[in-house]
Design a protein around this motif. Structure first.
Motif, PDB file in Angstrom:
ATOM      1  N   GLY A 406     -20.446 -25.816  10.371  1.00  0.00           N
ATOM      2  CA  GLY A 406     -19.437 -26.861  10.383  1.00  0.00           C
ATOM      3  C   GLY A 406     -20.079 -28.227  10.308  1.00  0.00           C
ATOM      4  N   ASP A 407     -19.783 -29.097  11.233  1.00  0.00           N
ATOM      5  CA  ASP A 407     -20.326 -30.452  11.233  1.00  0.00           C
ATOM      6  C   ASP A 407     -21.593 -30.583  12.075  1.00  0.00           C
ATOM      7  N   ILE A 408     -22.083 -29.498  12.613  1.00  0.00           N
ATOM      8  CA  ILE A 408     -23.255 -29.539  13.495  1.00  0.00           C
ATOM      9  C   ILE A 408     -24.474 -29.028  12.741  1.00  0.00           C
ATOM     10  N   ARG A 409     -25.531 -29.854  12.686  1.00  0.00           N
ATOM     11  CA  ARG A 409     -26.799 -29.453  12.085  1.00  0.00           C
ATOM     12  C   ARG A 409     -27.879 -29.539  13.162  1.00  0.00           C
ATOM     13  N   GLN A 410     -28.707 -28.493  13.251  1.00  0.00           N
ATOM     14  CA  GLN A 410     -29.670 -28.411  14.346  1.00  0.00           C
ATOM     15  C   GLN A 410     -30.995 -27.853  13.844  1.00  0.00           C
ATOM     16  N   ARG A 411     -32.113 -28.468  14.284  1.00  0.00           N
ATOM     17  CA  ARG A 411     -33.440 -27.892  14.074  1.00  0.00           C
ATOM     18  C   ARG A 411     -33.763 -26.961  15.231  1.00  0.00           C
ATOM     19  N   ILE A 412     -34.414 -25.850  14.900  1.00  0.00           N
ATOM     20  CA  ILE A 412     -34.732 -24.851  15.927  1.00  0.00           C
ATOM     21  C   ILE A 412     -36.168 -24.405  15.718  1.00  0.00           C
ATOM     22  N   GLY A 413     -36.992 -24.582  16.709  1.00  0.00           N
ATOM     23  CA  GLY A 413     -38.351 -24.059  16.653  1.00  0.00           C
ATOM     24  C   GLY A 413     -39.218 -24.811  15.658  1.00  0.00           C
ATOM     25  N   ALA A 414     -40.527 -24.782  15.881  1.00  0.00           N
ATOM     26  CA  ALA A 414     -41.481 -25.392  14.969  1.00  0.00           C
ATOM     27  C   ALA A 414     -42.857 -24.819  15.247  1.00  0.00           C
ATOM     28  N   VAL A 415     -43.629 -24.606  14.190  1.00  0.00           N
ATOM     29  CA  VAL A 415     -45.010 -24.142  14.332  1.00  0.00           C
ATOM     30  C   VAL A 415     -45.871 -24.928  13.359  1.00  0.00           C
ATOM     31  N   ASP A 416     -47.129 -25.126  13.732  1.00  0.00           N
ATOM     32  CA  ASP A 416     -48.077 -25.806  12.851  1.00  0.00           C
ATOM     33  C   ASP A 416     -48.587 -24.826  11.800  1.00  0.00           C
ATOM     34  N   ILE A 417     -48.822 -25.343  10.593  1.00  0.00           N
ATOM     35  CA  ILE A 417     -49.346 -24.545   9.484  1.00  0.00           C
ATOM     36  C   ILE A 417     -50.639 -25.198   8.994  1.00  0.00           C
ATOM     37  N   PRO A 443     -21.893  -9.015  11.873  1.00  0.00           N
ATOM     38  CA  PRO A 443     -22.335  -8.089  10.829  1.00  0.00           C
ATOM     39  C   PRO A 443     -23.832  -7.858  10.839  1.00  0.00           C
ATOM     40  N   ASP A 444     -24.598  -8.844  11.315  1.00  0.00           N
ATOM     41  CA  ASP A 444     -26.055  -8.739  11.343  1.00  0.00           C
ATOM     42  C   ASP A 444     -26.616  -9.928  12.095  1.00  0.00           C
ATOM     43  N   ASP A 445     -27.929  -9.946  12.244  1.00  0.00           N
ATOM     44  CA  ASP A 445     -28.659 -11.137  12.685  1.00  0.00           C
ATOM     45  C   ASP A 445     -29.463 -11.652  11.497  1.00  0.00           C
ATOM     46  N   VAL A 446     -29.515 -12.959  11.356  1.00  0.00           N
ATOM     47  CA  VAL A 446     -30.316 -13.591  10.315  1.00  0.00           C
ATOM     48  C   VAL A 446     -31.569 -14.148  10.982  1.00  0.00           C
ATOM     49  N   VAL A 447     -32.732 -13.670  10.554  1.00  0.00           N
ATOM     50  CA  VAL A 447     -34.005 -14.021  11.180  1.00  0.00           C
ATOM     51  C   VAL A 447     -34.769 -14.967  10.262  1.00  0.00           C
ATOM     52  N   LEU A 448     -35.144 -16.135  10.799  1.00  0.00           N
ATOM     53  CA  LEU A 448     -35.893 -17.140  10.065  1.00  0.00           C
ATOM     54  C   LEU A 448     -37.326 -17.152  10.598  1.00  0.00           C
ATOM     55  N   SER A 449     -38.302 -16.999   9.691  1.00  0.00           N
ATOM     56  CA  SER A 449     -39.698 -16.841  10.115  1.00  0.00           C
ATOM     57  C   SER A 449     -40.624 -17.583   9.162  1.00  0.00           C
ATOM     58  N   VAL A 450     -41.863 -17.729   9.607  1.00  0.00           N
ATOM     59  CA  VAL A 450     -42.951 -18.177   8.749  1.00  0.00           C
ATOM     60  C   VAL A 450     -44.068 -17.151   8.881  1.00  0.00           C
ATOM     61  N   VAL A 451     -44.746 -16.849   7.782  1.00  0.00           N
ATOM     62  CA  VAL A 451     -45.802 -15.827   7.777  1.00  0.00           C
ATOM     63  C   VAL A 451     -47.151 -16.534   7.817  1.00  0.00           C
ATOM     64  N   ALA A 460     -36.241 -18.536  14.522  1.00  0.00           N
ATOM     65  CA  ALA A 460     -34.854 -18.526  14.979  1.00  0.00           C
ATOM     66  C   ALA A 460     -34.219 -17.202  14.591  1.00  0.00           C
ATOM     67  N   ARG A 461     -33.274 -16.774  15.409  1.00  0.00           N
ATOM     68  CA  ARG A 461     -32.462 -15.586  15.127  1.00  0.00           C
ATOM     69  C   ARG A 461     -31.013 -16.015  15.301  1.00  0.00           C
ATOM     70  N   LEU A 462     -30.233 -15.920  14.210  1.00  0.00           N
ATOM     71  CA  LEU A 462     -28.889 -16.477  14.172  1.00  0.00           C
ATOM     72  C   LEU A 462     -27.843 -15.382  14.021  1.00  0.00           C
ATOM     73  N   ASP A 463     -26.684 -15.619  14.592  1.00  0.00           N
ATOM     74  CA  ASP A 463     -25.546 -14.716  14.511  1.00  0.00           C
ATOM     75  C   ASP A 463     -24.986 -14.745  13.090  1.00  0.00           C
ATOM     76  N   GLY A 464     -25.007 -13.592  12.419  1.00  0.00           N
ATOM     77  CA  GLY A 464     -24.578 -13.530  11.030  1.00  0.00           C
ATOM     78  C   GLY A 464     -23.113 -13.820  10.803  1.00  0.00           C
ATOM     79  N   ARG A 465     -22.295 -13.795  11.854  1.00  0.00           N
ATOM     80  CA  ARG A 465     -20.879 -14.125  11.678  1.00  0.00           C
ATOM     81  C   ARG A 465     -20.679 -15.520  11.090  1.00  0.00           C
TER      82      ARG A 465
END
Length: 501
Positions: A406-417, A443-451, A460-465
């Motif tokens: 919606g109208d909310i934007r949020q940063r979640i987590g951070a790692v150095d590369i 319906p699922d979880d959406v997982v955001l990662s860096v390799v 981050a792990r987000l609710d797929g709804r």
């Protein structure tokens, strides 16, 4: 260059539960020329518009392009989610392919018609039909060569006003006489999506009724001419999954096709909801296939007649080809306006400010993993619309997750590369929570990662709804998205592969 990616093992599944074209490919319209079949789909705000597929067996389909590849064919007009290209009709007549559709973003121009001798394109400049305002246009030809336009009259003040028809001059887009009503359906709301066919001595009109949600269904009537009068089938609706627990819901918007041996089939849209009540569909409305029998002069759908080979839908793209694969589209812009080829390899992005400044391709699986290799900066995202999206961003030596609901934007987590190159990953997994009433089980979880070093670090792990149609509304489905937050950033490659579900 595009190469096959590692995909899940191929296995046969019933067409009753497995789409022939998975992912956000709704409103299928089909025609046959000899032994070749072609399907086109609605595409809404995404450009190029109206993807077109080819098959020799009705079961295995390959995208051969997009019909509307020039902005003169698909005017931007009023942009936004679920605008653009709606339901359409694809036909072949006298050696030429005809495609008629509605561009909601250019609504007052009326229906638009293009034609081609090669379905892979190029397609002609459009002819507009300003006397026919509405959606879901159909073209059919009588025995004397008269072409009839049939459509659902609609505006955004009054709403739907029924099915109308008129003979049309395809060269000019002018109606040859004032439009008149034809069959208005079996009595359910939202009678839409007309298609007409000459079968034997009768003309049949097939409609979608009940809306494109859980009440969706297929109804049919027959008469002596395209004008009618039409007799409603006593068994209407002839096809629906409403008020059932079937894993495929929303079925409807069917288009019929005859095979070379005289048998009949239908393509139709359906949605596969998952998760707790009310169920959430995330891939959009997809294209399905059923057999059709004729009993006492009426169509009977046989959903289980065909088997679909599932698997092999992964890909690897390193952007070394001369042109982009037709899978790549943009929302409200054009691929050439969003990306440019980098001399040192990969693609650069001309701007970054919203989820619309991205290059997209449709997600086709429930369980999947996508990796993007980026240099200096880059974004790998998952987009439902411009207010429901998430992604992994790499810039200034670190990676972080970002989400907008919606109208909310949020940063979640951070790692150095370390270094200037990073591998960003998005995947989907079964939800960790139990179903209602002891959890919410989307319906699922959406997982955001860096390799890093071959190991994935979850950001981050987000609710797929929140990336489903039931939450965001609209008519589209999930898209995998690429972007970059700076002009010097590059996306070098992206790999998408299905996972077992």
């Amino acid at each position: 260059m595009i190469e096959a990616a590692v995909s899940e093992p191929t296995r046969a599944m019933s067409a009753e539960v497995q789409p022939i074209i998975p992912g956000f490919f709704p409103d299928p319209t089909v025609c046959r020329v000899g032994g070749d079949y072609y399907i086109a789909n609605s595409s809404f705000e995404y450009f190029p518009g109206a993807p077109i597929f080819h098959s020799r067996d009705l079961v295995s389909w390959t995208q051969i392009g997009n019909i509307l590849t020039r902005r003169s064919q698909f005017r931007v007009g009023i942009p936004g989610p679920s605008t653009g290209i709606y339901g359409s009709t694809l036909r072949h007549h006298d050696g030429r392919f005809w495609f008629i559709t509605t561009n909601i973003s250019d609504f007052e121009s009326g229906q638009l018609i293009v034609h081609a001798t090669d379905p892979a394109g190029p397609w002609s400049d459009p002819v507009f039909v300003p006397e026919a305002i509405g959606i879901d246009p159909d073209l059919c030809w009588d025995d004397d060569g008269t072409c009839y336009l049939t459509w659902h009259v609609l505006d955004f003040t009054v709403g739907g006003q029924g099915i109308r028809q008129a003979p049309i001059d395809l060269a000019t887009g002018r109606l040859r006489e004032p439009h008149y009503p034809v069959w208005q359906g079996s009595g359910m709301p939202m009678a839409e999506g007309p298609h007409l066919y000459r079968i034997g001595e009768s003309w049949y009109i097939v409609l979608a009724e009940g809306g494109t949600e859980r009440g969706h269904c297929v109804t049919v009537a027959r008469g002596p001419s395209p004008r009618g009068p039409f007799e409603s089938c006593p068994h209407n609706p002839v096809f629906t999954h409403r008020s059932s627990s079937h894993p495929v819901q929303n079925v409807g918007h069917a288009d019929l096709v005859q095979t070379p041996d005289g048998a009949w089939a239908a393509v139709y849209l359906g949605a596969r909801p998952r998760g707790s009540t009310p169920g959430f569909h995330v891939l959009g409305r997809e294209s399905f296939l059923a057999g059709v029998d004729w009993v006492d002069g009426w169509p009977v759908f046989d959903e289980a007649r065909f088997e679909i080979l599932r698997g092999g839908s992964g890909f690897v793209e390193d952007f070394t080809g001369a042109v982009l694969d037709p899978r790549w589209v943009t929302a409200g812009s054009e691929p050439d306006a969003v990306v440019e080829r980098a001399l040192e390899g990969g693609i650069r992005f001309r701007a970054w400010g919203s989820a619309g400044d991205v290059l997209c391709t449709r997600v086709t699986e429930f369980a999947w993993q996508a990796d993007a290799v980026v240099d200096r900066s880059g974004v790998l995202g998952l987009r439902l619309d411009d207010r429901h999206w998430c992604g992994v961003v790499f810039e200034h030596g670190h990676a972080y997750a970002i989400v907008q609901i919606g109208d909310i934007r949020q940063r979640i987590g951070a790692v150095d590369i370390a270094g200037e190159t990073a591998t960003l990953r998005i995947s989907t997994t079964p939800p960790q929570t139990p179903p209602v009433p002891f959890g919410y089980a989307g319906p699922d979880d959406v997982v955001l990662s860096v390799v890093r070093g071959g190991e994935a670090t979850e950001l981050a792990r987000l609710d797929g709804r929140y990336f489903s149609t039931e939450v965001a509304a609209g008519f589209t489905g999930r898209m995998l998205a690429l972007g970059a937050p700076s002009r010097d950033g590059r996306v070098l490659s992206v790999a998408y592969r299905p996972l077992p579900d």
